[in-house]
Design a protein around this motif. Structure first.
Motif, PDB file in Angstrom:
ATOM      1  N   GLU A 132       0.810  -1.219   0.000  1.00 48.24           N
ATOM      2  CA  GLU A 132       0.000   0.000   0.000  1.00 48.24           C
ATOM      3  C   GLU A 132       0.843   1.269   0.000  1.00 48.24           C
ATOM      4  N   LYS A 133       2.133   1.158   0.307  1.00 52.68           N
ATOM      5  CA  LYS A 133       3.012   2.326   0.320  1.00 52.68           C
ATOM      6  C   LYS A 133       3.608   2.619  -1.060  1.00 52.68           C
ATOM      7  N   ASN A 134       3.383   1.686  -1.993  1.00 52.71           N
ATOM      8  CA  ASN A 134       3.925   1.845  -3.338  1.00 52.71           C
ATOM      9  C   ASN A 134       2.765   1.973  -4.333  1.00 52.71           C
ATOM     10  N   PRO A 135       2.554   3.147  -4.926  1.00 53.54           N
ATOM     11  CA  PRO A 135       1.418   3.356  -5.843  1.00 53.54           C
ATOM     12  C   PRO A 135       1.395   2.382  -7.015  1.00 53.54           C
ATOM     13  N   ASP A 136       2.556   1.920  -7.455  1.00 52.22           N
ATOM     14  CA  ASP A 136       2.606   1.001  -8.596  1.00 52.22           C
ATOM     15  C   ASP A 136       2.227  -0.428  -8.212  1.00 52.22           C
ATOM     16  N   ARG A 137       2.320  -0.733  -6.953  1.00 50.34           N
ATOM     17  CA  ARG A 137       2.010  -2.085  -6.486  1.00 50.34           C
ATOM     18  C   ARG A 137       0.704  -2.178  -5.712  1.00 50.34           C
ATOM     19  N   ARG A 138       0.277  -1.052  -5.185  1.00 51.02           N
ATOM     20  CA  ARG A 138      -0.906  -1.037  -4.328  1.00 51.02           C
ATOM     21  C   ARG A 138      -2.144  -1.564  -5.061  1.00 51.02           C
ATOM     22  N   ALA A 139      -2.975  -2.312  -4.336  1.00 57.59           N
ATOM     23  CA  ALA A 139      -4.220  -2.830  -4.893  1.00 57.59           C
ATOM     24  C   ALA A 139      -5.319  -1.783  -4.733  1.00 57.59           C
ATOM     25  N   TYR A 140      -6.058  -1.535  -5.819  1.00 59.73           N
ATOM     26  CA  TYR A 140      -7.152  -0.572  -5.808  1.00 59.73           C
ATOM     27  C   TYR A 140      -8.463  -1.293  -6.113  1.00 59.73           C
ATOM     28  N   PRO A 141      -9.582  -0.707  -5.707  1.00 57.97           N
ATOM     29  CA  PRO A 141     -10.873  -1.315  -6.071  1.00 57.97           C
ATOM     30  C   PRO A 141     -11.014  -1.377  -7.593  1.00 57.97           C
ATOM     31  N   ASN A 142     -11.190  -2.565  -8.111  1.00 56.80           N
ATOM     32  CA  ASN A 142     -11.292  -2.766  -9.559  1.00 56.80           C
ATOM     33  C   ASN A 142     -12.090  -4.029  -9.863  1.00 56.80           C
ATOM     34  N   VAL A 143     -12.507  -4.122 -11.112  1.00 52.07           N
ATOM     35  CA  VAL A 143     -13.186  -5.318 -11.608  1.00 52.07           C
ATOM     36  C   VAL A 143     -12.230  -6.039 -12.547  1.00 52.07           C
ATOM     37  N   TRP A 144     -11.991  -7.327 -12.263  1.00 47.99           N
ATOM     38  CA  TRP A 144     -11.033  -8.115 -13.025  1.00 47.99           C
ATOM     39  C   TRP A 144     -11.719  -9.337 -13.641  1.00 47.99           C
ATOM     40  N   LYS A 145     -11.044  -9.904 -14.614  1.00 48.90           N
ATOM     41  CA  LYS A 145     -11.516 -11.143 -15.236  1.00 48.90           C
ATOM     42  C   LYS A 145     -10.337 -12.079 -15.419  1.00 48.90           C
ATOM     43  N   ILE A 146     -10.520 -13.359 -15.091  1.00 47.67           N
ATOM     44  CA  ILE A 146      -9.432 -14.333 -15.269  1.00 47.67           C
ATOM     45  C   ILE A 146      -9.178 -14.520 -16.764  1.00 47.67           C
ATOM     46  N   ALA A 147      -7.931 -14.273 -17.177  1.00 48.93           N
ATOM     47  CA  ALA A 147      -7.584 -14.296 -18.602  1.00 48.93           C
ATOM     48  C   ALA A 147      -6.830 -15.566 -19.012  1.00 48.93           C
ATOM     49  N   TYR A 148      -6.062 -16.150 -18.092  1.00 46.25           N
ATOM     50  CA  TYR A 148      -5.319 -17.361 -18.435  1.00 46.25           C
ATOM     51  C   TYR A 148      -4.911 -18.105 -17.169  1.00 46.25           C
ATOM     52  N   LEU A 163      -3.407 -17.566 -11.828  1.00 42.93           N
ATOM     53  CA  LEU A 163      -4.505 -17.157 -12.708  1.00 42.93           C
ATOM     54  C   LEU A 163      -4.260 -15.700 -13.087  1.00 42.93           C
ATOM     55  N   GLY A 164      -3.919 -15.466 -14.362  1.00 45.38           N
ATOM     56  CA  GLY A 164      -3.659 -14.119 -14.838  1.00 45.38           C
ATOM     57  C   GLY A 164      -4.944 -13.313 -14.949  1.00 45.38           C
ATOM     58  N   LEU A 165      -4.856 -11.990 -14.772  1.00 43.88           N
ATOM     59  CA  LEU A 165      -6.033 -11.133 -14.711  1.00 43.88           C
ATOM     60  C   LEU A 165      -6.005 -10.016 -15.748  1.00 43.88           C
ATOM     61  N   ASP A 166      -7.175  -9.747 -16.349  1.00 48.64           N
ATOM     62  CA  ASP A 166      -7.415  -8.545 -17.130  1.00 48.64           C
ATOM     63  C   ASP A 166      -8.271  -7.614 -16.287  1.00 48.64           C
ATOM     64  N   LYS A 207      -6.536 -24.941  -4.682  1.00 50.60           N
ATOM     65  CA  LYS A 207      -7.997 -25.037  -4.684  1.00 50.60           C
ATOM     66  C   LYS A 207      -8.601 -23.983  -5.609  1.00 50.60           C
ATOM     67  N   ILE A 208      -8.064 -22.753  -5.527  1.00 53.29           N
ATOM     68  CA  ILE A 208      -8.573 -21.663  -6.361  1.00 53.29           C
ATOM     69  C   ILE A 208      -8.415 -21.995  -7.843  1.00 53.29           C
ATOM     70  N   CYS A 209      -7.232 -22.475  -8.224  1.00 54.84           N
ATOM     71  CA  CYS A 209      -6.976 -22.805  -9.628  1.00 54.84           C
ATOM     72  C   CYS A 209      -7.860 -23.943 -10.117  1.00 54.84           C
ATOM     73  N   ASP A 210      -8.254 -24.813  -9.205  1.00 54.49           N
ATOM     74  CA  ASP A 210      -9.121 -25.937  -9.578  1.00 54.49           C
ATOM     75  C   ASP A 210     -10.571 -25.498  -9.743  1.00 54.49           C
ATOM     76  N   LEU A 211     -10.994 -24.511  -8.962  1.00 49.98           N
ATOM     77  CA  LEU A 211     -12.400 -24.089  -8.966  1.00 49.98           C
ATOM     78  C   LEU A 211     -12.723 -23.032 -10.019  1.00 49.98           C
ATOM     79  N   TYR A 212     -11.741 -22.187 -10.354  1.00 48.78           N
ATOM     80  CA  TYR A 212     -12.026 -21.041 -11.219  1.00 48.78           C
ATOM     81  C   TYR A 212     -11.327 -21.165 -12.571  1.00 48.78           C
ATOM     82  N   HIS A 213     -11.976 -20.585 -13.576  1.00 52.61           N
ATOM     83  CA  HIS A 213     -11.505 -20.764 -14.939  1.00 52.61           C
ATOM     84  C   HIS A 213     -11.532 -19.436 -15.698  1.00 52.61           C
TER      85      HIS A 213
END
Length: 222
Positions: A132-148, A163-166, A207-213
């Motif tokens: 959270e102290k690094n603007p380039d790394r900090r997580a912000y509220p966003n909507v993502w989609k699993i891409a690969y 699981l890669g994200l768009d 478990k996450i990788c097995d459940l989500y696609h």
């Protein structure tokens, strides 16, 4: 002739037969025992009523509260609140997605991920989001989609799979370098100290990788 008179002292009280006294004492004892029994029975029923009135414990043995059951109910209630926040963010971003199948809600402030399958809460996991102290790394509220999905050629820092994200931004889906994956530094889980991705414990990410696609939704809220 003189009549013999029987004189009695003024404080004279005729004595009752011994067997009459014993009978009366026995009766008193019986009444005390009956009264005590009724009192204890009432208290037991009252305790049962209070114990079972706050929640449906029909599946729980008498006098034994299953705290795991209560905790699960609390988590379900929390998950519903997280979904409401996620839906509000989706509307704000005007993202073309719905939360009615398989999705993950990441609460940045709690460092927790809530998983849903067929729109039903399954489990929550402790995660680590971007520093959270690094603007380039900090997580912000966003909507993502699993891409690969990837589970080969990964260095230990990514764990066994990822699981890669768009991200949905400016009306379109954009490719990113962000992902959900494991970690070789599990001690940071629960704190916002990742390099930008969402870290899970290695057992959990399997478990996450097995459940989500591909195509499943991930929403960051705070």
């Amino acid at each position: 002739m003189y009549k013999t008179l029987n004189y009695r002292p003024l404080n004279y009280r005729p004595q009752k037969p011994r067997n009459t006294i014993i009978a009366q004492l026995t009766l008193v004892c019986q009444m005390v025992i009956i009264t005590l029994g009724v009192f204890l029975l009432y208290q037991t029923k009252t305790f049962n009523t209070l114990s079972y009135s706050r929640q449906d414990f029909s599946t729980i043995p008498k006098y034994q509260i299953d705290f795991t059951y209560i905790q699960k109910n609390n988590e379900i209630s929390d998950a519903k609140l997280k979904k409401a926040s996620a839906l509000a963010l989706i509307n704000e971003k005007n993202a073309p997605v719905t939360l009615d199948k398989n999705y993950i809600i990441v609460d940045i402030s709690e460092q927790t991920a809530y998983t849903f399958i067929e729109d039903s809460f399954v489990q929550k996991y402790t995660i680590a989001s971007g520093d959270e102290k690094n603007p380039d790394r900090r997580a912000y509220p966003n909507v993502w989609k699993i891409a690969y999905y990837r589970d080969e050629g990964l260095t230990p820092m990514y764990g066994p799979c990822l699981l890669g994200l768009d991200v949905y931004k400016n009306g379109v889906w954009n490719s990113t370098l962000r992902a959900l994956h494991g970690t070789d530094t599990p001690e940071i889980l629960g704190t916002p100290k990742s390099l930008g991705c969402i870290y899970f414990h290695n057992d959990d990410i399997l478990k996450i990788c097995d459940l989500y696609h591909i195509g499943d939704i991930v929403v960051n809220i705070e």
